[in-house]
Scaffold this motif. Sequence first.
Motif, PDB file in Angstrom:
ATOM      1  N   VAL A 246      17.227   4.590   0.067  1.00 58.44           N
ATOM      2  CA  VAL A 246      16.228   4.234  -0.941  1.00 58.44           C
ATOM      3  C   VAL A 246      16.748   3.074  -1.789  1.00 58.44           C
ATOM      4  N   ARG A 247      15.973   1.983  -1.837  1.00 61.14           N
ATOM      5  CA  ARG A 247      16.370   0.824  -2.636  1.00 61.14           C
ATOM      6  C   ARG A 247      15.480   0.633  -3.856  1.00 61.14           C
ATOM      7  N   SER A 248      14.171   0.831  -3.705  1.00 59.87           N
ATOM      8  CA  SER A 248      13.247   0.647  -4.820  1.00 59.87           C
ATOM      9  C   SER A 248      11.926   1.318  -4.484  1.00 59.87           C
ATOM     10  N   ASN A 249      11.360   2.028  -5.455  1.00 57.12           N
ATOM     11  CA  ASN A 249      10.039   2.627  -5.215  1.00 57.12           C
ATOM     12  C   ASN A 249       8.910   1.824  -5.842  1.00 57.12           C
ATOM     13  N   VAL A 250       9.218   0.600  -6.322  1.00 56.67           N
ATOM     14  CA  VAL A 250       8.178  -0.262  -6.879  1.00 56.67           C
ATOM     15  C   VAL A 250       7.210  -0.644  -5.762  1.00 56.67           C
ATOM     16  N   GLY A 251       5.945  -0.329  -5.944  1.00 60.91           N
ATOM     17  CA  GLY A 251       4.942  -0.692  -4.951  1.00 60.91           C
ATOM     18  C   GLY A 251       4.834   0.249  -3.775  1.00 60.91           C
ATOM     19  N   ALA A 252       5.642   1.310  -3.748  1.00 69.33           N
ATOM     20  CA  ALA A 252       5.588   2.229  -2.600  1.00 69.33           C
ATOM     21  C   ALA A 252       4.236   2.932  -2.521  1.00 69.33           C
ATOM     22  N   SER A 273      -0.427   7.011   8.697  1.00 67.73           N
ATOM     23  CA  SER A 273      -0.174   5.600   8.423  1.00 67.73           C
ATOM     24  C   SER A 273       0.257   5.396   6.974  1.00 67.73           C
ATOM     25  N   ALA A 274      -0.356   6.136   6.066  1.00 65.24           N
ATOM     26  CA  ALA A 274       0.019   6.052   4.652  1.00 65.24           C
ATOM     27  C   ALA A 274       1.471   6.475   4.456  1.00 65.24           C
ATOM     28  N   LEU A 275       1.859   7.572   5.081  1.00 62.09           N
ATOM     29  CA  LEU A 275       3.233   8.063   4.970  1.00 62.09           C
ATOM     30  C   LEU A 275       4.220   7.055   5.536  1.00 62.09           C
ATOM     31  N   THR A 276       3.885   6.481   6.676  1.00 63.63           N
ATOM     32  CA  THR A 276       4.768   5.524   7.324  1.00 63.63           C
ATOM     33  C   THR A 276       5.004   4.306   6.439  1.00 63.63           C
ATOM     34  N   HIS A 277       3.928   3.787   5.852  1.00 68.36           N
ATOM     35  CA  HIS A 277       4.051   2.602   4.999  1.00 68.36           C
ATOM     36  C   HIS A 277       4.808   2.917   3.708  1.00 68.36           C
ATOM     37  N   GLY A 278       4.546   4.072   3.107  1.00 71.76           N
ATOM     38  CA  GLY A 278       5.247   4.433   1.877  1.00 71.76           C
ATOM     39  C   GLY A 278       6.735   4.617   2.101  1.00 71.76           C
ATOM     40  N   ALA A 279       7.103   5.281   3.197  1.00 70.41           N
ATOM     41  CA  ALA A 279       8.516   5.504   3.503  1.00 70.41           C
ATOM     42  C   ALA A 279       9.235   4.190   3.772  1.00 70.41           C
ATOM     43  N   ALA A 280       8.557   3.263   4.431  1.00 70.45           N
ATOM     44  CA  ALA A 280       9.168   1.959   4.699  1.00 70.45           C
ATOM     45  C   ALA A 280       9.361   1.166   3.416  1.00 70.45           C
ATOM     46  N   ALA A 281       8.404   1.256   2.499  1.00 66.86           N
ATOM     47  CA  ALA A 281       8.460   0.450   1.277  1.00 66.86           C
ATOM     48  C   ALA A 281       9.647   0.809   0.390  1.00 66.86           C
ATOM     49  N   VAL A 282       9.991   2.110   0.291  1.00 67.45           N
ATOM     50  CA  VAL A 282      11.090   2.498  -0.604  1.00 67.45           C
ATOM     51  C   VAL A 282      12.447   2.033  -0.091  1.00 67.45           C
TER      52      VAL A 282
END
Length: 318
Positions: A246-252, A273-282
């Motif tokens: 985990v690096r940043s949850n801004v915008g996750a 798809s929502a889960l996949t994108h959120g997990a990638a963003a953090v």
Amino acid sequence: MILTVTPNPSLDRTYEVPSLARGEVLRATGDRVDPGGKGVNVSRAVAAAGVRTTAVLPLGGAPGTLLAELLGAQGVDVTAVSIAGQTRSNVSLAEPDGTLTKINAPGPELTPEESALLLDTVRTCSGDAAWIACCGSLPRGLAPAWYADLVARAHAAGARVALDTSGPALLAALPAHPDVIKPNARELAEAVGRPLSTLGDVVKAAEELRSLGAGAVLASLGVDGQLLVSAEGTHYGTAPVPPARVRSNVGAGDATLAGFLIAGGTGPTALASALTHGAAAVQLPGSAMPTPSDLHPTEVHLTEDLPLDLPLSEPATL
């Protein structure tokens, strides 16, 4: 095409620091400047996926000009509504363990004329939009019912509406029947006026907001995953991310909504798809949005057998 509306956009400056010590001089190990605002981030994630998107934004001053330039470089079409005030700048301090400290500026105050022009611009741009994502806090000058007006106009134009806001603006918009709302657990607790301690509590709160007008509720529960409650049923999923990644949850959460809409905005496929994108963003720095190469769909776990007594890792209090 996915149209986004962000009434209070920003420039987001993120500094990575070894630790946060109050009153000390901090030396950043990394920094970046990104276009900011919830709807802005949704457009960035949609564009990164290769889907056409337009961001409608009230912009003013040099920060507004830079924000539009940064979005254009990321493949986002920008329709700007010129305002007299200056677009705000927000600051985030990210620590190695994922702890994030944010300082959000209040932003400019919109005049009645600027508010009306923003609504008219959304109407003009919404002709070929499959979804309109209305996201973020309302700036000074816009009444809580502003989103309700926008939802009604979007429906009249034949578009579906995803709403990601909170507080009085969320409650005022529910009678206009947004097609999906995307609160987190704290925002859900605030909306129903009681704390939420278990997944079952979240399900009941989501059903209550549906009874008030929301078509579907996509609830972000942080490390506990996401819950989708709609007329099609209730679905729950997780996409665990090791703390070390985990690096940043801004915008996750915004990446989550983008993933949901890209996949059609309904049912378990969109939830995955929502889960996949959120997990990638953090796992990305600052408010960077994931590209297809960042996504790992095999790490998503969906279930319809809801563990209603599952305690939330971070209970939502009022």
